[in-house]
Design an enzyme around this catalytic site. Structure first.
Site, PDB file in Angstrom:
ATOM      1  N   ASN A  34       0.856  -1.181   0.000  1.00 60.96           N
ATOM      2  CA  ASN A  34       0.000   0.000   0.000  1.00 60.96           C
ATOM      3  C   ASN A  34       0.898   1.238   0.000  1.00 60.96           C
ATOM      4  O   ASN A  34       1.485   1.574   1.028  1.00 60.96           O
ATOM      5  CB  ASN A  34      -0.895  -0.046   1.258  1.00 60.96           C
ATOM      6  CG  ASN A  34      -1.730   1.201   1.426  1.00 60.96           C
ATOM      7  OD1 ASN A  34      -1.808   2.039   0.520  1.00 60.96           O
ATOM      8  ND2 ASN A  34      -2.366   1.336   2.589  1.00 60.96           N
ATOM      9  N   GLY A  60       2.038   2.166  11.096  1.00 54.02           N
ATOM     10  CA  GLY A  60       3.009   3.261  11.054  1.00 54.02           C
ATOM     11  C   GLY A  60       3.678   3.571  12.381  1.00 54.02           C
ATOM     12  O   GLY A  60       4.376   4.567  12.503  1.00 54.02           O
ATOM     13  N   SER A 100       3.043  -1.947  10.475  1.00 52.06           N
ATOM     14  CA  SER A 100       4.480  -1.927  10.771  1.00 52.06           C
ATOM     15  C   SER A 100       5.218  -3.213  10.388  1.00 52.06           C
ATOM     16  O   SER A 100       6.155  -3.629  11.064  1.00 52.06           O
ATOM     17  CB  SER A 100       4.723  -1.616  12.256  1.00 52.06           C
ATOM     18  OG  SER A 100       4.270  -0.313  12.556  1.00 52.06           O
TER      19      SER A 100
END
Ligand code: PGA
Length: 254
Positions: free
Chosen positions: A7, A169, A206
């Site tokens: 993504n 993230g 992550s």
């Protein structure tokens, strides 16, 4: 079938996207039977499709559910038909930053299915929900709401991405036991809704070349949805290699 989805979020223009795809092709030339799906920005989808449709499957990061009309700035699932095989639906950034609710997520899932696009339904609990012991209820509700009106004959075209909001993230990932439990919740919810627990479940949040091996050691996980690390061709290729190795195959090019 195992999946690796990249993504790219709101990064890279058309020519930068083509450069990244070119780099990925040199690093990941033989990836069968791993399904590698890249999700560039909408702006870059057309040139990437034109030049590289034979190399990777393509996905959209979002779509709108109406077919056409006065919806300024939106792109419909119908317009994406033929261009992409997959579409992320209900990503937590859409839910949180653009206030996408369960009804819209559900309409998008159905619009994708209607137009021959496989929805990747993204679900996951926030940190608050996790701390309040609401992970299971959240996941079940998101599946229930997101798949409302979707018949059993269509579930073979759906993928679920478990993406805990707090992991995206942040550099944090769930404990492997918790991840395995989340996959179990998703499968049992499918069993409850459709009498069939066979749904591809991916993990996202992550993921890096350093933790992919441990994450993929969770049984029943069918792949990874990668954000930040998908912008780095070396890291993305290593993650792909790890998934492939886990499925008992070798990837000679790497
Ligand atoms: P991240 O993003 O890998 O950068 O955490 C994952 C996602 O948002 O799908």
């Amino acid at each position: 079938m195992k999946y690796l989805i990249g993504n790219w979020k709101m990064n890279l223009g058309p020519s930068e996207s083509l450069n990244l795809v070119a780099e990925l092709i040199t690093k990941m030339s033989d990836f069968q039977p791993l399904e590698v799906v890249i999700c560039p920005s909408l702006l870059a989808l057309v040139p990437v499709f034109a030049k590289n449709k034979d190399h990777f499957s393509l996905g959209a990061q979002n779509c709108f559910y109406e077919d056409e009309g006065a919806f300024t700035g939106e792109v419909s699932a119908r317009q994406l038909e033929g261009l992409v095989g997959y579409c992320l639906v209900g990503h937590s950034e859409r839910r949180q930053l653009f206030n996408e609710n369960e009804t819209e997520v559900n309409h998008k899932v159905r619009a994708c299915l209607k137009n021959g696009i496989k929805p990747v339904l993204c679900i996951g609990e926030t940190l608050n929900q996790r701390q309040n012991g609401e992970t299971e209820t959240t996941l079940r509700n998101q599946l229930d709401g997101g798949l409302m009106g979707v018949g059993a004959s269509e579930i073979g075209k759906i993928l679920v991405a478990y993406e805990p909001v707090w992991a995206i993230g942040s550099g944090q990932t769930p404990k492997m036991d918790d991840l395995a439990h989340a996959v179990h919740i998703i499968q049992t919810q499918f069993e409850f809704m459709y009498g069939n627990s066979q749904v591809p479940v991916l993990y996202g949040g992550s993921v890096s070349d350093e933790n992919a091996e441990e994450i993929m050691s969770v049984p029943q996980l069918d792949g990874l949805l990668v954000g930040n690390s998908s912008l780095n061709p070396e890291k993305f290729a290593i993650i792909g290699e790890i998934i492939k190795r886990g499925s008992g195959l070798t990837w000679s090019q790497i």
